[in-house]
Design an enzyme around this catalytic site. Structure first.
Site, PDB file in Angstrom:
ATOM      1  N   LYS A 220       0.859  -1.212  -0.224  1.00 53.50           N
ATOM      2  CA  LYS A 220       0.074  -0.012   0.039  1.00 53.50           C
ATOM      3  C   LYS A 220       0.850   1.202  -0.049  1.00 53.50           C
ATOM      4  CE  LYS A 220      -3.194   2.639   2.928  1.00 53.50           C
ATOM      5  NZ  LYS A 220      -3.818   2.568   4.387  1.00 53.50           N
TER       6      LYS A 220
ATOM      7  N   ASP B  80      -2.683  10.318   3.876  1.00 55.12           N
ATOM      8  CA  ASP B  80      -4.159  10.152   3.743  1.00 55.12           C
ATOM      9  C   ASP B  80      -4.856  11.198   4.622  1.00 55.12           C
ATOM     10  OD1 ASP B  80      -6.638   8.974   3.807  1.00 55.12           O
ATOM     11  OD2 ASP B  80      -6.314   7.257   5.218  1.00 55.12           O
TER      12      ASP B  80
ATOM     13  N   LYS C  84     -10.154  13.100   7.997  1.00 55.29           N
ATOM     14  CA  LYS C  84      -9.627  12.768   9.422  1.00 55.29           C
ATOM     15  C   LYS C  84      -9.634  13.940  10.182  1.00 55.29           C
ATOM     16  CE  LYS C  84      -6.479   9.036   7.903  1.00 55.29           C
ATOM     17  NZ  LYS C  84      -7.088   7.843   8.680  1.00 55.29           N
TER      18      LYS C  84
ATOM     19  N   ASP D  80       1.477   6.325   5.954  1.00 56.81           N
ATOM     20  CA  ASP D  80       0.488   5.477   5.185  1.00 56.81           C
ATOM     21  C   ASP D  80       1.014   4.671   3.931  1.00 56.81           C
ATOM     22  OD1 ASP D  80      -1.880   4.307   5.885  1.00 56.81           O
ATOM     23  OD2 ASP D  80      -3.139   5.775   4.692  1.00 56.81           O
TER      24      ASP D  80
ATOM     25  N   ASP E  81     -12.365   6.967   3.826  1.00 57.44           N
ATOM     26  CA  ASP E  81     -11.199   6.827   4.530  1.00 57.44           C
ATOM     27  C   ASP E  81     -10.676   5.429   4.688  1.00 57.44           C
ATOM     28  OD1 ASP E  81      -8.808   7.583   6.020  1.00 57.44           O
ATOM     29  OD2 ASP E  81      -9.958   7.661   8.029  1.00 57.44           O
TER      30      ASP E  81
ATOM     31  N   GLU F 278      -9.513   3.414   2.063  1.00 57.51           N
ATOM     32  CA  GLU F 278      -8.943   3.645   0.734  1.00 57.51           C
ATOM     33  C   GLU F 278      -7.925   2.688   0.499  1.00 57.51           C
ATOM     34  OE1 GLU F 278      -5.486   5.073   2.662  1.00 57.51           O
ATOM     35  OE2 GLU F 278      -7.652   5.476   3.098  1.00 57.51           O
TER      36      GLU F 278
ATOM     37  N   ARG G  17      -7.360  -0.318   1.057  1.00 59.77           N
ATOM     38  CA  ARG G  17      -8.280  -1.668   0.505  1.00 59.77           C
ATOM     39  C   ARG G  17      -8.493  -1.637  -0.714  1.00 59.77           C
ATOM     40  NH1 ARG G  17     -12.211  -2.101   5.352  1.00 59.77           N
ATOM     41  NH2 ARG G  17     -10.531  -0.989   6.166  1.00 59.77           N
TER      42      ARG G  17
END
Length: 456
Positions: free
Chosen positions: A222, A227, A234, A245, A304, A306, A308
């Site tokens: 990933k 993010d 967030k 992230d 949020d 995202e 996956r």
């Protein structure tokens, strides 16, 4: 302070005596050294370093406490606690490779934005240690840490691609990148949707190395370089660590470097969807329905979740080749941290034998992981009334498990798949690691792959 290891002991090298708590008298120390230790209250306390004076007031050596329950990576403390100079361990150690590696890991510092400390500590390689492998591992961990520690203004999708190309150039690997609207033409719609609001074009970075007829090992990471949470933004406090992230991408790139540097006889493929989950007029929205590369439709319950989504397109591509082993790593869920904390990454696998091997390798090299179940009944939590599935659940339960179940829907051909929900960050200082970006599970996976595919 730089930590280095050398194969041969120098003439001015000073000894370090390792002492377990309560065993000072049995450590074989000279009477003067023993008296000095007692006078200073040294009893082998975990992580304590006590320098020993010589006859003319110079440093003659050092005592190092192992504590009662020996931390197998405790020697990392020596890299910051010893005075500058050359040192060697007096006597043998049980795990020479881990001792040498932990020393190098403990000496790591992120210095991109600060003045470099020119002082250095040099440790003679413990007898029996594999110098090449120790240095290889230390280099890989440093790579992962450096990438995670670098803020997004210098580690966006463009810079992450450059980092992959640097590693590829070093090992003569090929790199292909699909970016921007070409992602739609090449059928990576969810990578495009997540990253299209970013200031840098989203991309899928694809590295290949090794002989074409060798066993296929594919790594997916990933690469969400920052993010915000997207339109489901967030809170500010939750964004403070979001430069990490892309920790999954950093870790799989470091693992790929290990595989190539050790020349393991595999056909390696590395896939990194690199995006920034930002907010703009063209950002994807809650309730949007995205069609994935695999053809499954996904309703967006929360922007949020995202990671996956971008992983799903990359995993679908990887699965089309049916590699022998498919591994993905991602800083995917806060639920994993609630369940197991920051130091113990959960992993999931559809192959029981492989999972046992992962656990055994993790124990062997002190790189902890914990297997979690792909609990099929929870798949119903990802149901949608308008699409094949939702990207989140509504009840908040079993977040890490349901995220893994989401990803599993995109791996249907590969016999051996494992998903690692890592944290990628060390929140407190440890003997072998400062606060900051961290490599997790890659040493365990490297050992497993090295045993399964030994270099000739």
């Amino acid at each position: 302070m730089a930590a280095e290891i050398t194969a041969r002991k120098s003439r001015d090298s000073k000894p370090i005596w390792f002492v377990r708590k309560g065993e000072l008298e049995a450590a074989g120390l000279e009477s003067a050294t023993l008296s000095w230790a007692k006078a200073n209250g040294f009893e082998g306390q975990a992580g304590r370093v006590l320098t020993v004076p010589g006859v003319n007031g110079e440093i003659a050596g050092a005592l190092f406490g192992l504590g009662k329950d020996e931390n197998r990576l405790a020697a990392g403390k020596l890299a910051t606690a010893l005075p500058e100079g050359a040192w060697h361990i007096a006597g043998a150690v049980n795990e020479p490779d881990l001792t040498a590696l932990s020393f190098l890991l403990g000496g790591y510092k992120f210095t991109r934005y600060t003045k470099k400390d020119k002082t250095s500590i040099n440790l003679t390689l413990p007898e029996g240690a594999d110098k090449a492998d120790v240095k290889r591992l230390a280099k890989a961990v440093a790579l992962a840490r450096d990438l995670i520690n670098t803020p997004t203004n210098d580690m966006g999708p463009v810079a992450l691609e450059a980092a992959v190309r640097d590693v590829a150039d070093e090992h003569k690997a090929s790199v292909n990148v699909v970016k921007g609207d070409a992602l739609l033409k090449k059928n990576f719609p969810m990578i495009h949707a997540v990253g299209r609001a970013g200031s840098e074009e989203p991309r899928l970075i694809d590295l290949e190395w090794g002989k074409k007829n060798a066993p296929k090992v594919t790594l997916v990471g990933k690469g969400v370089c920052f993010d915000t949470g997207g339109l489901d933004i967030k809170p500010a406090s939750s964004m403070l660590l979001m430069k990490k992230d892309m920790g999954g991408a950093a870790n799989v790139l470091a693992l790929a470097q290990l595989i190539m540097d050790a020349k393991l006889p595999v056909r390696l493929r590395l896939l990194i969807p690199a995006v920034e989950n930002s907010i703009a007029a063209n950002a994807f929205r809650p309730s949007d329905v995205l069609t994935s590369r695999k053809g499954l439709t996904v309703e967006i319950g929360n922007t949020d979740a995202e990671g996956r989504l971008v992983l799903a397109d990359a995993l679908a591509l990887a699965d089309e080749e049916e590699p022998e082993i498919l591994i993905d790593m991602a800083t995917l869920t806060g639920a994993a941290r609630v369940a197991l904390g920051p130091d113990l990454p959960p992993f999931y696998s559809n192959d029981d034998a492989f999972a046992w091997d992962v656990a055994a390798s993790a124990t062997a090299v002190a790189d902890p992981v914990w297997r979690m179940p792909l609990w099929t009944p929870y798949e119903a939590k990802l149901s949608s009334r308008v699409a094949d599935m939702n990207n989140v659940t509504t009840d908040g339960f079993a977040g890490s498990i349901t995220a893994a179940l989401f990803l599993q829907r995109f791996v249907t051909k590969t016999k051996t798949w494992a998903h690692f929900d890592i944290f990628g960050w060390n929140p407190v200082e440890k003997a072998h690691s400062p606060i900051g970006g961290e490599a997790q599970a890659i040493r365990a996976l490297y050992r497993l792959l090295k045993e399964r595919y030994p270099a000739s």
